[in-house]
Write a protein that holds these residues in place. Structure first.
Motif, short mmCIF file in Angstrom:
data_model
loop_
_atom_site.label_atom_id
_atom_site.label_comp_id
_atom_site.label_asym_id
_atom_site.label_seq_id
_atom_site.Cartn_x
_atom_site.Cartn_y
_atom_site.Cartn_z
N ALA A 44 0.82 -1.21 0.00
CA ALA A 44 0.00 0.00 0.00
C ALA A 44 0.86 1.26 0.00
O ALA A 44 0.55 2.23 -0.71
CB ALA A 44 -0.93 -0.01 1.22
N VAL A 45 1.94 1.27 0.77
CA VAL A 45 2.83 2.44 0.77
C VAL A 45 3.49 2.61 -0.59
O VAL A 45 3.59 3.73 -1.12
CB VAL A 45 3.88 2.30 1.89
CG1 VAL A 45 4.94 3.40 1.77
CG2 VAL A 45 3.21 2.37 3.25
N LEU A 46 3.96 1.51 -1.18
CA LEU A 46 4.59 1.59 -2.50
C LEU A 46 3.62 2.12 -3.55
O LEU A 46 3.98 2.98 -4.37
CB LEU A 46 5.10 0.20 -2.91
CG LEU A 46 6.36 -0.29 -2.19
CD1 LEU A 46 6.58 -1.77 -2.46
CD2 LEU A 46 7.58 0.50 -2.63
N ILE A 47 2.39 1.63 -3.54
CA ILE A 47 1.41 2.09 -4.52
C ILE A 47 1.02 3.54 -4.26
O ILE A 47 0.92 4.35 -5.20
CB ILE A 47 0.17 1.17 -4.50
CG1 ILE A 47 0.55 -0.24 -4.96
CG2 ILE A 47 -0.94 1.74 -5.39
CD1 ILE A 47 -0.59 -1.23 -4.90
N THR A 48 0.80 3.89 -2.99
CA THR A 48 0.34 5.24 -2.65
C THR A 48 1.36 6.30 -3.06
O THR A 48 1.05 7.24 -3.80
CB THR A 48 0.05 5.33 -1.15
OG1 THR A 48 -0.97 4.40 -0.81
CG2 THR A 48 -0.40 6.74 -0.78
N PHE A 49 2.60 6.14 -2.57
CA PHE A 49 3.61 7.16 -2.87
C PHE A 49 4.12 7.05 -4.30
O PHE A 49 4.58 8.03 -4.88
CB PHE A 49 4.76 7.07 -1.87
CG PHE A 49 4.39 7.62 -0.52
CD1 PHE A 49 4.42 8.97 -0.28
CD2 PHE A 49 3.98 6.77 0.49
CE1 PHE A 49 4.07 9.48 0.97
CE2 PHE A 49 3.62 7.26 1.73
CZ PHE A 49 3.66 8.62 1.97
N GLY A 50 4.05 5.85 -4.89
CA GLY A 50 4.37 5.74 -6.30
C GLY A 50 3.39 6.51 -7.16
O GLY A 50 3.77 7.19 -8.12
N ALA A 51 2.08 6.42 -6.82
CA ALA A 51 1.06 7.17 -7.58
C ALA A 51 1.20 8.66 -7.35
O ALA A 51 1.06 9.46 -8.29
CB ALA A 51 -0.33 6.69 -7.16
N LEU A 52 1.46 9.08 -6.10
CA LEU A 52 1.65 10.50 -5.83
C LEU A 52 2.87 11.05 -6.56
O LEU A 52 2.86 12.19 -7.05
CB LEU A 52 1.80 10.73 -4.32
CG LEU A 52 0.58 10.44 -3.45
CD1 LEU A 52 0.93 10.64 -1.97
CD2 LEU A 52 -0.59 11.35 -3.84
N ASN A 53 3.92 10.24 -6.67
CA ASN A 53 5.12 10.66 -7.37
C ASN A 53 4.87 10.72 -8.87
O ASN A 53 5.32 11.65 -9.56
CB ASN A 53 6.26 9.70 -7.05
CG ASN A 53 7.62 10.32 -7.27
OD1 ASN A 53 7.76 11.53 -7.37
ND2 ASN A 53 8.64 9.49 -7.34
N LYS A 54 4.14 9.74 -9.39
CA LYS A 54 3.87 9.69 -10.84
C LYS A 54 3.02 10.87 -11.28
O LYS A 54 3.22 11.42 -12.37
CB LYS A 54 3.18 8.39 -11.18
CG LYS A 54 2.95 8.18 -12.66
CD LYS A 54 2.30 6.83 -12.94
CE LYS A 54 2.09 6.64 -14.46
NZ LYS A 54 1.46 5.33 -14.74
N SER A 55 2.05 11.27 -10.45
CA SER A 55 1.17 12.38 -10.80
C SER A 55 1.73 13.75 -10.39
O SER A 55 1.03 14.76 -10.48
CB SER A 55 -0.19 12.19 -10.12
OG SER A 55 -0.04 12.14 -8.70
N SER A 56 2.99 13.77 -9.92
CA SER A 56 3.69 15.01 -9.52
C SER A 56 3.06 15.68 -8.31
O SER A 56 3.36 16.84 -8.01
CB SER A 56 3.74 16.01 -10.69
OG SER A 56 4.42 15.45 -11.79
N GLU A 57 2.20 14.98 -7.59
CA GLU A 57 1.61 15.57 -6.39
C GLU A 57 2.64 15.72 -5.28
O GLU A 57 2.57 16.67 -4.49
CB GLU A 57 0.45 14.70 -5.92
CG GLU A 57 -0.75 14.71 -6.84
CD GLU A 57 -1.85 13.77 -6.39
OE1 GLU A 57 -2.72 14.21 -5.62
OE2 GLU A 57 -1.83 12.60 -6.81
#
Length: 787
Positions: A491-504
């Motif tokens: 969950a941490v990998l997916i959460t921060f990976g998605a936030l990083n991918k979307s530049s958030e």
């Protein structure tokens, strides 16, 4: 077209490899601890351990390769469909059969590999595993004997050793008690002050005994009693009857047969049909599973192309449903073939035939349009939306619905604190959503594998489906406790990976927020989950585990189990420190309700030399509450001095005040660590330790009851720097990283647990070392991350 082919194949193959790695890892998990103990005991070299893994892999791949192909097709095509890339490709002139042609490259390659693996590698690996297990039996025996534990796995012998000292290629045992149970009513006893033990050939253990004696009694006449002493004596013990934990499959002898041998036993002229049936089933199975790659491809392509809105979540749900359906049909067909209801060819190939027909019909529906695909797609999307609705609050939701955001707002208003803030709500909500999705997916996966394991027993014992459903419901709490740390990691990998991918993340840091402040709400939520996991294990999980173990016995057709063990025939007396003799009790039956023994023998030893000083026998014995003593009936007692019998006193009724062990001392419970809370397990260990029972494993599990929940927070800390280092590669890279980290953790955890189980490390260090190592690694990487 070649560009589309490479692009689609890359997407399908990447998901297939990840799925295959995950499924294979799940199958290996149950045997990992046993294999790692071989490493720790030094009873198997690293080369032999590598051979064990290599021998186990082909049998696992036989099942997981078709599953991996289906996962790759469904998840890969579902991702392309969700991003409208399938629509763009079809607008360029690609038809349904073009996608089948492209994906069939992967299926044909998997089919070829599966046939080679099933026909050539799997039987040879099964035969090699059998031979390796046989060679390891005797080498494990000397290392498995632990101090103050009755070892009953030797043929016709029971062994008790007060202390064990490891030596190079051998073991030194101190104060040895060996009972020959060839005549169980009158066991012949050998004692020794010390023994040097080496592994012999032909599954034997060679003991060089020093300073001991032998006691032999006639089964018909107790007056015939022979005592002899020795300064040294060599004694071989056969280990062939040792009850090892086999890491191979149950039907290994059948799986070890080569293809010509199977053909000869199945279809040779003159073969009896009833005897040839198992070989014919195995022969057909070796080809049916590889061909599942093709039939699952025919079903997976149209379903993957039709998953327009559900994306990967819909693809995963449909994958689980299809895998469950296929293997249930396959195992049911095999069960009918074994019972003679169906021909082996029909029973084994029935699932492939049904899925092949269904795949062709779905492909025709995809080409011409129809309602069948929309029904499957709607089912997957409905299930995905149902899970997502647990973590999102839509416009039509009730005001009283609890979500992470509403709970956080309530906490802020109630306690007037500034945490969590709006940004914390958002990060915690994304983490909670991903955590719940991953947890649901893994629970479904484990339930599917468990159902595969039990389907044969269900059919053989005609177990009602409601009983199986009750078992699976009670199994969910155990699965939840086991996979929660892994879910936190993913969950941490997916959460921060998605936030990083979307530049958030860049937007957050540009506003002056440190990365440490961004991850704080996730770590707080992970800590809450960790504490909840410990409370869950303390108050609810033991009861659920007891229920699921009882129901599993019903499904397996085993007799009802009792927690009390009156059938234990050997138990050591209470530990004393005032020079009193050491006692060992042996009985043929103990009635726990009436507090009475049948054929009770009490052995007393000199605590310094461990020579037998007195032997008491009674045909029966019962506890008298009035005098708080055992009443011995119809027996005798002998005392010994060296090689002579000093006294012999038969009796009809007698008491021995020095024997102070009360009935409760003999009523030991046989419970597994997961069926007890921390407090119950601690008391259980104290009770067993003084009675000569092995408590090493239980001591490790006691400390792990605190250490294991904490790994949820540690996994979250470790996942953050990995998630930030993935850049914009997305969730697929995160899942691959999670699988790698999970495998690393389980290997390290299994290795340290095995070291604790074998007394190589103290229980406290064995339980906490994985937490400490991963916490240090995660903290170091997090501190080096750019804030």
């Amino acid at each position: 077209m070649r560009l589309f082919t490479r692009y689609i194949l890359r997407e399908v193959i990447s998901h297939a490899l990840l799925g295959g790695a995950l499924f294979t890892f799940v199958l290996f998990m149950k045997d990992l601890g046993t294999i790692l103990e071989l490493v720790v005991r030094n009873s198997a070299s690293l080369w032999e351990i590598g051979r064990i893994f290599a021998y186990m892999l082909p049998n696992a791949l036989t099942v997981t390769v078709p599953m991996a192909v289906l996962v790759g097709i469904l998840l890969g095509l579902s991702r392309l469909a969700a991003d409208s890339e399938i629509t763009a490709m079809r607008a360029c002139g690609m038809g349904a059969w073009d996608f089948v042609r492209i994906v069939s490259i992967v299926s044909i390659a998997a089919l070829t590999f599966g046939i080679v693996n099933s026909v050539y590698f799997a039987p040879r690996s099964a035969a090699g595993l059998l031979a390796l297990e046989g060679s390891l039996k005797s080498s494990q025996a000397s290392f498995e004997v632990q101090p103050r534990v009755f070892y009953e796995d030797f043929k016709n012998y029971v062994l008790y050793v007060q202390n064990v000292t490891p030596a190079t290629g051998a073991a030194i045992w101190h104060h040895v008690f060996l009972a020959d149970l060839t005549e169980p009513a009158t066991p012949h006893i050998t004692t020794a002050d010390q023994a040097l033990v080496v592994n012999g050939d032909d599954q034997t253990l060679r003991m060089h005994l020093m300073n001991g004696g032998q006691h032999q009694i006639s089964a018909n006449d107790p007056n015939q009693y022979d005592v002899s002493t020795f300064s040294t004596m060599n004694l071989p013990i056969q280990t062939g009857a040792q009850d090892d934990t086999h890491v191979s499959r149950v039907d290994t002898p059948l799986h070890a047969l080569t293809l010509p041998e199977l053909w000869q036993r199945s279809y040779a002229s003159g073969a009896v049909k009833s005897k040839a049936r198992p070989y014919a089933i195995e022969l057909n199975t070796r080809f049916s599973y590889p061909f599942a790659c093709l039939v699952l491809m025919l079903v997976g392509v149209p379903l993957g192309l039709s998953s327009k809105r559900g994306g990967k979540s819909t693809g995963f749900v449909v994958t689980i449903l299809l895998v469950l359906t296929y293997y249930v049909l396959s195992l049911v067909g095999v069960a009918f073939a074994k019972s003679g209801t169906l021909y082996p060819v029909v029973g084994v190939w029935g699932a492939n035939l049904l899925f092949g027909i269904a795949g062709i019909l779905l492909l025709q529906q995809l080409s011409r349009g129809g309602i069948a695909l929309s029904i499957f797609s709607s089912m997957g999307q409905a299930l995905s939306r149902r899970v997502l609705s647990l973590f999102h609050k839509g416009e039509g939701d009730d005001e009283g619905m609890r979500t992470p955001a509403t709970v956080a707002a309530f906490v802020r208003r109630t306690f007037r604190i500034r945490f969590p803030l709006l940004l914390d709500d958002y990060v915690m909500g994304e983490y909670a959503k991903n955590f719940g999705l991953v947890l649901s997916a893994l629970i479904m996966l484990f339930i599917v594998f468990t159902f595969f394991e039990l389907i044969g027993d269900m059919i053989r014992n005609r177990t009602p489906l409601i009983t199986v459903g009750d078992y699976l419901l009670n199994l969910i709490p155990f699965i939840l406790s086991q996979v929660t740390p892994l879910c936190s990691l993913v969950a941490v990998l997916i959460t921060f990976g998605a936030l990083n991918k979307s530049s958030e993340l860049i937007a957050m840091k540009s506003s002056g927020i440190s990365i440490y402040r961004i991850v704080t709400p996730v770590l707080v939520l992970a800590a809450i989950i960790s504490v909840s996991l410990f409370a869950f294990d303390e108050f609810y999980l033991p009861g659920a585990n007891r229920r699921q173990e009882a129901i599993r016995s019903v499904i397996k057709g085993k007799p009802a189990q009792t927690f009390l063990r009156p059938d234990r025939k050997w138990i050591s007396g209470q530990t004393t420190t005032n020079g009193e003799p050491t006692r060992i009790f042996y009985y043929q039956y103990f009635d726990a309700d009436k507090n009475s023994f049948a054929n009770l023998t009490v052995f007393e030893f000199d605590p310094a030399t461990f020579s037998l000083t007195r032997r008491i026998f009674a045909g029966s014995a019962h506890w008298d509450d009035a005098v708080h003593r055992w009443i011995f009936e119809n027996g005798w007692q002998r005392t010994f001095t060296g090689e002579t019998t000093a006294t012999f006193q038969p009796f009809t009724l007698n008491t021995f005040p020095e024997i102070r062990e009360a009935p409760a001392y003999f009523k030991k419970e046989s419970l597994q660590s997961q069926e007890m809370s921390y407090t119950q397990l601690s008391r259980y260990i104290d009770d067993l330790r003084q009675s000569g029972f092995d408590t090493k494993r239980l001591s490790v599990q006691l400390d792990r009851k605190i250490a294991y929940p904490l790994i949820t927070v540690i996994m979250a800390i470790l996942a953050v720097p990995f998630a930030l280092s993935m850049g914009k590669r997305g969730g697929l890279a995160g899942i691959a990283t999670a699988i790698g980290l999970a495998i690393t953790y389980w290997v390290v955890d299994g290795l340290f647990s095995a070291m604790g189980n074998t007394n190589t490390l103290p229980a406290l260090l064995a339980a906490w070392s994985p937490d400490l190592l991963f916490a240090m690694a995660g903290s170091y990487l997090l501190l080096r991350t750019q804030t």
